[in-house]
Design an enzyme around this catalytic site. Structure first.
Site, PDB file in Angstrom:
ATOM      1  N   ASP A  97     -14.584   3.700  -4.523  1.00 39.13           N
ATOM      2  CA  ASP A  97     -13.938   3.087  -3.361  1.00 39.13           C
ATOM      3  C   ASP A  97     -14.493   1.690  -3.074  1.00 39.13           C
ATOM      4  O   ASP A  97     -13.787   0.834  -2.542  1.00 39.13           O
ATOM      5  CB  ASP A  97     -14.131   3.954  -2.117  1.00 39.13           C
ATOM      6  CG  ASP A  97     -13.327   5.242  -2.142  1.00 39.13           C
ATOM      7  OD1 ASP A  97     -12.413   5.358  -2.985  1.00 39.13           O
ATOM      8  OD2 ASP A  97     -13.619   6.133  -1.319  1.00 39.13           O
ATOM      9  N   HIS A 141     -15.333  10.065  -9.485  1.00 39.11           N
ATOM     10  CA  HIS A 141     -14.858   9.322  -8.315  1.00 39.11           C
ATOM     11  C   HIS A 141     -16.035   8.778  -7.502  1.00 39.11           C
ATOM     12  O   HIS A 141     -16.034   7.613  -7.102  1.00 39.11           O
ATOM     13  CB  HIS A 141     -13.972  10.203  -7.442  1.00 39.11           C
ATOM     14  CG  HIS A 141     -13.308   9.451  -6.326  1.00 39.11           C
ATOM     15  ND1 HIS A 141     -12.425   8.435  -6.565  1.00 39.11           N
ATOM     16  CD2 HIS A 141     -13.430   9.535  -4.976  1.00 39.11           C
ATOM     17  CE1 HIS A 141     -12.010   7.925  -5.413  1.00 39.11           C
ATOM     18  NE2 HIS A 141     -12.609   8.569  -4.438  1.00 39.11           N
ATOM     19  N   LYS A 142     -17.020   9.605  -7.288  1.00 39.58           N
ATOM     20  CA  LYS A 142     -18.266   9.193  -6.643  1.00 39.58           C
ATOM     21  C   LYS A 142     -19.404  10.012  -7.262  1.00 39.58           C
ATOM     22  O   LYS A 142     -19.163  11.097  -7.803  1.00 39.58           O
ATOM     23  CB  LYS A 142     -18.247   9.464  -5.125  1.00 39.58           C
ATOM     24  CG  LYS A 142     -17.188   8.747  -4.343  1.00 39.58           C
ATOM     25  CD  LYS A 142     -17.279   9.099  -2.850  1.00 39.58           C
ATOM     26  CE  LYS A 142     -16.158   8.462  -2.054  1.00 39.58           C
ATOM     27  NZ  LYS A 142     -16.252   8.797  -0.599  1.00 39.58           N
ATOM     28  N   ASP A 152      -7.004   8.543  -6.410  1.00 43.72           N
ATOM     29  CA  ASP A 152      -7.418   7.402  -5.586  1.00 43.72           C
ATOM     30  C   ASP A 152      -8.227   6.393  -6.403  1.00 43.72           C
ATOM     31  O   ASP A 152      -8.105   5.175  -6.235  1.00 43.72           O
ATOM     32  CB  ASP A 152      -8.284   7.857  -4.410  1.00 43.72           C
ATOM     33  CG  ASP A 152      -7.802   9.107  -3.708  1.00 43.72           C
ATOM     34  OD1 ASP A 152      -7.315  10.029  -4.400  1.00 43.72           O
ATOM     35  OD2 ASP A 152      -7.936   9.184  -2.477  1.00 43.72           O
ATOM     36  N   ARG A 222      -0.112  10.222  -0.617  1.00 43.28           N
ATOM     37  CA  ARG A 222      -0.889   8.993  -0.771  1.00 43.28           C
ATOM     38  C   ARG A 222      -1.649   8.952  -2.090  1.00 43.28           C
ATOM     39  O   ARG A 222      -1.798   7.876  -2.688  1.00 43.28           O
ATOM     40  CB  ARG A 222      -1.849   8.810   0.411  1.00 43.28           C
ATOM     41  CG  ARG A 222      -2.522   7.431   0.360  1.00 43.28           C
ATOM     42  CD  ARG A 222      -3.020   6.990   1.700  1.00 43.28           C
ATOM     43  NE  ARG A 222      -4.210   7.677   2.165  1.00 43.28           N
ATOM     44  CZ  ARG A 222      -4.395   8.117   3.402  1.00 43.28           C
ATOM     45  NH1 ARG A 222      -3.431   8.001   4.304  1.00 43.28           N
ATOM     46  NH2 ARG A 222      -5.518   8.709   3.743  1.00 43.28           N
ATOM     47  N   TRP A 226      -1.412   5.895  -4.691  1.00 41.03           N
ATOM     48  CA  TRP A 226      -2.505   5.098  -5.250  1.00 41.03           C
ATOM     49  C   TRP A 226      -2.310   4.883  -6.750  1.00 41.03           C
ATOM     50  O   TRP A 226      -2.463   3.770  -7.261  1.00 41.03           O
ATOM     51  CB  TRP A 226      -3.852   5.782  -5.015  1.00 41.03           C
ATOM     52  CG  TRP A 226      -4.424   5.806  -3.633  1.00 41.03           C
ATOM     53  CD1 TRP A 226      -4.881   6.915  -2.958  1.00 41.03           C
ATOM     54  CD2 TRP A 226      -4.692   4.690  -2.750  1.00 41.03           C
ATOM     55  NE1 TRP A 226      -5.381   6.560  -1.724  1.00 41.03           N
ATOM     56  CE2 TRP A 226      -5.287   5.199  -1.573  1.00 41.03           C
ATOM     57  CE3 TRP A 226      -4.469   3.323  -2.863  1.00 41.03           C
ATOM     58  CZ2 TRP A 226      -5.671   4.382  -0.509  1.00 41.03           C
ATOM     59  CZ3 TRP A 226      -4.844   2.501  -1.792  1.00 41.03           C
ATOM     60  CH2 TRP A 226      -5.441   3.035  -0.635  1.00 41.03           C
TER      61      TRP A 226
END
Length: 382
Positions: A97, A141-142, A152, A222, A226
């Site tokens: 992010d 992702h993280k 995302d 959403r 993305w």
């Protein structure tokens, strides 16, 4: 309004929004954002700020109005030091992010030649060099979500990563960007609908993951937005002769067709959970609708999608004006019915069911919706 705030608004060229009602929706939304946050778009380095600033940068490019670029610069400069250090950014979080706002650094460097922006971009690129990956090479992702790819993340990192790679003639990194999209499509595409699930667990052990495929179980609007926006933005920079370009175009076209199939026929927009219209507590949601509108309009303009998708985008934008746009008493414009947040994992476990996705808070003026709405409005010239 205080005298100081009014003076700041006049200094940066933000006239009262009520006096701008004859302007485009993109100009009215931008003026509303800048009026609410005149000093800078946000107080920390954040993907939602990056989305909002990208919309403002695109509006400035489309209109030639320098106040939008000045606002973008002021927002970035509030966080990026001359050394390239980025306030509130922590590379050791290994959080995709935190890459997205870096997209603004390229344009700022090109316009100013100020090395702070290239140094900051170098810092973000370093995170990707050492970021944990799945065995197939997909970015986690993280760090706190090991072995997980989320849709995302394709938007958060890949447009920045590819532009950096092209500027540095890094063929290996260009190939890596394409690989991220193809891996996500391999693991997250539902063969029955053509839609993509929100995330994939390489270990197939997460509570939200299907034990056979590792994919999550819900088509969240959403998340799909993305990916579709990211794919179209990446195709701007992916070399025309790249070995994976045709495959990425094919995936993008197939996903756009699947999204078009669940466009609500009455409103022209999309549901929070895409494939379950009118189910109890499901609702028409602004951020996903804005993302799809942008993707359809851009895809038609650049020739990735058929021209009929421009008409679909116009229909969706009309629906957004009806269902999501509110003009306030002070003349500012608000975007409503935005899902505040949705994720996977944690305690209690997120992303496990339909009920989770329709239970998250619904808010107004969240940048995930406002930024995407502005991108759609600029793309359509509305």
């Amino acid at each position: 309004m205080t005298v100081a705030r009014a003076a700041l608004l006049l200094t940066i060229g933000v006239a009262p929004v009520a006096a701008q009602s004859n302007q485009s929706w993109s100009a009215r939304v931008a003026a509303s954002v800048m009026r609410r946050s005149p000093s800078a778009v946000y107080e920390k380095w954040d993907y939602t700020a990056g989305l909002m600033l990208l919309g403002l940068e695109r509006l400035g490019a489309a209109t030639g109005d320098a106040k939008y670029g000045a606002y973008v610069k002021r927002s970035i400069d509030s966080l990026v030091r001359p050394s390239g250090e980025i306030a509130t950014y922590a590379a050791d979080e290994y959080n995709l992010d935190q890459i997205n706002e870096g997209r603004l650094l390229f344009g700022l460097f090109d316009r100013t030649k100020d090395a702070r922006y290239s140094r900051a971009a170098d810092r973000l690129r370093e995170q990707l060099r050492t970021k944990p990956r799945t065995s197939e090479g997909g970015f986690w992702h993280k760090k706190i979500y090991p072995q997980q790819m989320w849709l995302d993340g394709l938007y958060m990192a890949e447009p920045f990563y590819l532009r950096y790679a092209v500027r540095h003639n890094d063929t290996s990194a260009i190939n890596d960007v394409a690989r991220q999209f193809l891996l996500a499509a391999r693991h997250l595409r539902d063969p029955a609908t053509g839609l993509f699930y929100h995330g994939w667990d390489a270990t197939r052990s997460q509570t939200w993951a299907d034990p056979n495929t590792g994919a999550s179980r819900v088509f969240w609007g959403r998340a799909v937005g993305w990916y579709l926006m990211a794919a179209l933005d990446v195709l701007d920079d992916l070399p025309k002769t790249h070995r994976d370009r045709a495959e990425l175009v094919r995936i993008t076209q197939q996903l756009a067709d699947a999204v078009a199939a669940v466009q609500d026929p009455l409103s022209g927009v999309w549901w929070q959970v895409l494939d379950q219209p009118n189910r109890d507590r499901n609702y028409l949601e602004a951020s996903a609708s804005s993302m799809f509108t942008y993707a359809f309009a851009k895809g038609a303009r650049v020739g990735v999608l058929p021209p009929t998708f421009h008409a679909r985008a116009d229909r969706a934008f009309d629906g957004m004006l009806t269902h999501f746009v509110r003009t306030n008493a002070d003349g500012t414009v608000s975007i409503t019915k935005i899902c505040k947040v949705a994720g996977l994992g944690g305690e209690p476990v997120r992303g496990i069911s339909y009920e989770y996705y329709v239970s998250e808070p619904i808010v107004d003026d969240d940048y995930k919706g406002v930024g995407a709405f502005l991108l759609a409005a600029v793309e359509l010239g509305r």
